[in-house]
Scaffold this active site. Structure first.
Site, PDB file in Angstrom:
ATOM      1  N   ARG A 146       2.650   1.018  -2.935  1.00 22.26           N
ATOM      2  CA  ARG A 146       4.191   0.453  -2.526  1.00 22.26           C
ATOM      3  C   ARG A 146       4.693   1.911  -2.001  1.00 22.26           C
ATOM      4  NH1 ARG A 146       7.962  -1.028  -6.248  1.00 22.26           N
ATOM      5  NH2 ARG A 146       9.191  -1.868  -4.553  1.00 22.26           N
ATOM      6  N   ARG A 150      14.283   3.006 -11.964  1.00 20.28           N
ATOM      7  CA  ARG A 150      14.178   3.938 -13.122  1.00 20.28           C
ATOM      8  C   ARG A 150      15.020   3.898 -14.015  1.00 20.28           C
ATOM      9  NH1 ARG A 150      16.366   8.036  -9.778  1.00 20.28           N
ATOM     10  NH2 ARG A 150      17.738   9.435 -11.027  1.00 20.28           N
ATOM     11  N   LYS A 194       2.246   2.890 -16.746  1.00 20.34           N
ATOM     12  CA  LYS A 194       1.851   1.844 -15.620  1.00 20.34           C
ATOM     13  C   LYS A 194       0.203   1.439 -15.771  1.00 20.34           C
ATOM     14  CE  LYS A 194       1.954   0.888 -10.647  1.00 20.34           C
ATOM     15  NZ  LYS A 194       3.089   0.994  -9.359  1.00 20.34           N
TER      16      LYS A 194
HETATM   17  C1  BTN Z   1       1.803  -0.140  -6.409  1.00 21.56           C
HETATM   18  O1  BTN Z   1       2.256   0.975  -5.736  1.00 21.56           O
HETATM   19  O2  BTN Z   1       2.404  -0.520  -7.464  1.00 21.56           O
HETATM   20  C2  BTN Z   1       0.892  -1.277  -5.734  1.00 21.56           C
HETATM   21  C3  BTN Z   1      -0.532  -0.887  -5.751  1.00 21.56           C
HETATM   22  C4  BTN Z   1      -1.544  -1.819  -5.056  1.00 21.56           C
HETATM   23  C5  BTN Z   1      -2.829  -1.151  -5.236  1.00 21.56           C
HETATM   24  C6  BTN Z   1      -3.826  -2.394  -4.469  1.00 21.56           C
HETATM   25  S1  BTN Z   1      -5.438  -1.819  -4.910  1.00 21.56           S
HETATM   26  C7  BTN Z   1      -6.273  -3.362  -3.974  1.00 21.56           C
HETATM   27  C8  BTN Z   1      -5.236  -3.354  -2.861  1.00 21.56           C
HETATM   28  N1  BTN Z   1      -5.607  -2.387  -1.847  1.00 21.56           N
HETATM   29  C9  BTN Z   1      -4.724  -1.582  -1.321  1.00 21.56           C
HETATM   30  O3  BTN Z   1      -4.905  -0.731  -0.428  1.00 21.56           O
HETATM   31  N2  BTN Z   1      -3.644  -1.473  -2.158  1.00 21.56           N
HETATM   32  C10 BTN Z   1      -3.939  -2.698  -3.300  1.00 21.56           C
END
Ligand code: BTN
Length: 334
Positions: A129, A329, A194
């Site tokens: 994100r 946060r 996390k």
């Molecule tokens: C976050 O930042 O919390 C979201 C992370 C999401 C990661 C997943 S891994 C599978 C899919 N492919 C990606 O490139 N991102 C999501």
């Protein structure tokens, strides 16, 4: 598209060797040579690819053979494909890709019909994100993207990312991460760290028929001390449960809970899941700071509304906030 070179993992022989080695036990040079189609003396050179390209450590002991420094759990593509076929999902399980979300978007725009599930053993440009990188080492975690067709426009996307968070939380709790909970909008935390994140990406017309990619990253077997650069406190299922996790079983469990919650969302919208979401929210009633770039708002978390927007008490007044660029946060955190 960043696929693994054909000379390496794309090669079935290399995959077969990894399948042998994944148990972490010793395998003789002769047995590995047979699988690789090379002489015993050429085995080590081939295995060094696994070290340099995939970051795996391999021990070589004279008289015993070769073994991985620690066992792996590779995805079993045929088990996953068989289980998904029952639900009419097309699947792709790749050794390596830039991003599973990007791959689903490419496949959908090339005409592949949703539902489409793409999984990879590693991502070379995993997306998080707010433009962050999602660290995706080989065969450690789950990199899972499900492409769905959504009828009825953006309205039916309301609360979808929070709904996915519920499915991930349920999956993790069932996998032994009892103390897990949610952090708005869709992070899953255990012991304040996390363990999973969700990234939704849209294609098509948000007012009509569109496609949504549900991207889920779960830290599964990665352990503290792993040579990864993650810019926030993290944990993994293995760290929480104390044992190597079968990633294929985890995929099947996640499929199940996603189907369960997506069906509820399609029938009743997020409104029907709101109470369950708030019950799983770790930061209910806590003082937080919400940031959107340089702008910040301090408040106390009241919960979420029926579209999944965050409800904060800001200086005695209830305010709602939504949007993918927001981050939350705890106020007393530095
Ligand atoms: C976050 O930042 O919390 C979201 C992370 C999401 C990661 C997943 S891994 C599978 C899919 N492919 C990606 O490139 N991102 C999501």
């Amino acid at each position: 598209m960043a696929m693994m070179p054909a000379s390496l993992l794309g090669e079935t022989r290399m995959q077969n060797v990894l399948q042998l080695l994944q148990d972490g036990e010793f395998h003789s040079g002769e047995a590995l040579g047979r699988v690789l189609g090379v002489s015993r003396s050429a085995v080590w050179k081939r295995l060094q690819y696994l070290e340099s390209d995939l970051g795996l450590s391999i021990f070589r002991v004279r008289g015993r053979g070769y073994r991985l420094a620690s066992p792996l759990s590779l995805l079993d593509a045929s088990v996953i494909a068989k289980a998904c076929a029952v639900s009419g999902w097309v699947t792709e399980v790749l050794p390596s890709i830039d991003s599973t979300n990007a791959q689903v978007l490419r496949q959908l725009s090339a005409g592949v019909l949703a539902p489409l599930l793409v999984l990879a053993e590693r991502q070379e440009s995993g997306r998080g994100r707010r433009g962050r990188v999602w660290v995706s080492p080989f065969a450690e975690n789950l990199y899972y993207s499900l492409g769905l067709r959504i009828e009825g426009g953006a309205y039916s996307l309301d609360g979808l990312s929070l709904t996915v968070g519920l499915a991930v939380l349920r999956t993790l709790r069932e996998s032994g991460c009892a103390g897990g909970g949610l952090k708005w909008p869709n992070d899953v935390l255990v012991a304040g760290r996390k363990i999973a994140g969700v990234l939704l990406e849209l294609a098509g017309d948000p007012a009509g028929t569109c496609q949504v990619v549900i991207g889920i990253g779960i830290n599964v077997n990665m352990l503290p001390g792993a040579a990864v650069a993650i810019d926030q406190p993290w944990t993994s299922v293995r760290e929480q449960t104390g044992g190597l996790v079968d990633r294929t079983s985890l995929v099947l469990r996640l499929n199940h809970w996603l189907q369960h919650y997506l069906t509820q969302h399609a029938v009743n919208g997020f409104a029907g899941l709101r109470a369950e979401w708030e019950a799983g929210h770790l930061w209910q009633g806590l003082e937080v700071t919400l940031s959107a770039g340089p702008q910040q708002v301090d408040g106390v978390v009241l919960g979420v509304d029926k579209q999944g927007a965050l409800r904060l008490n800001v200086a005695g007044e209830e305010c709602q906030f939504s949007g993918g660029e927001l981050s939350l946060r705890l106020r007393n955190d530095s």
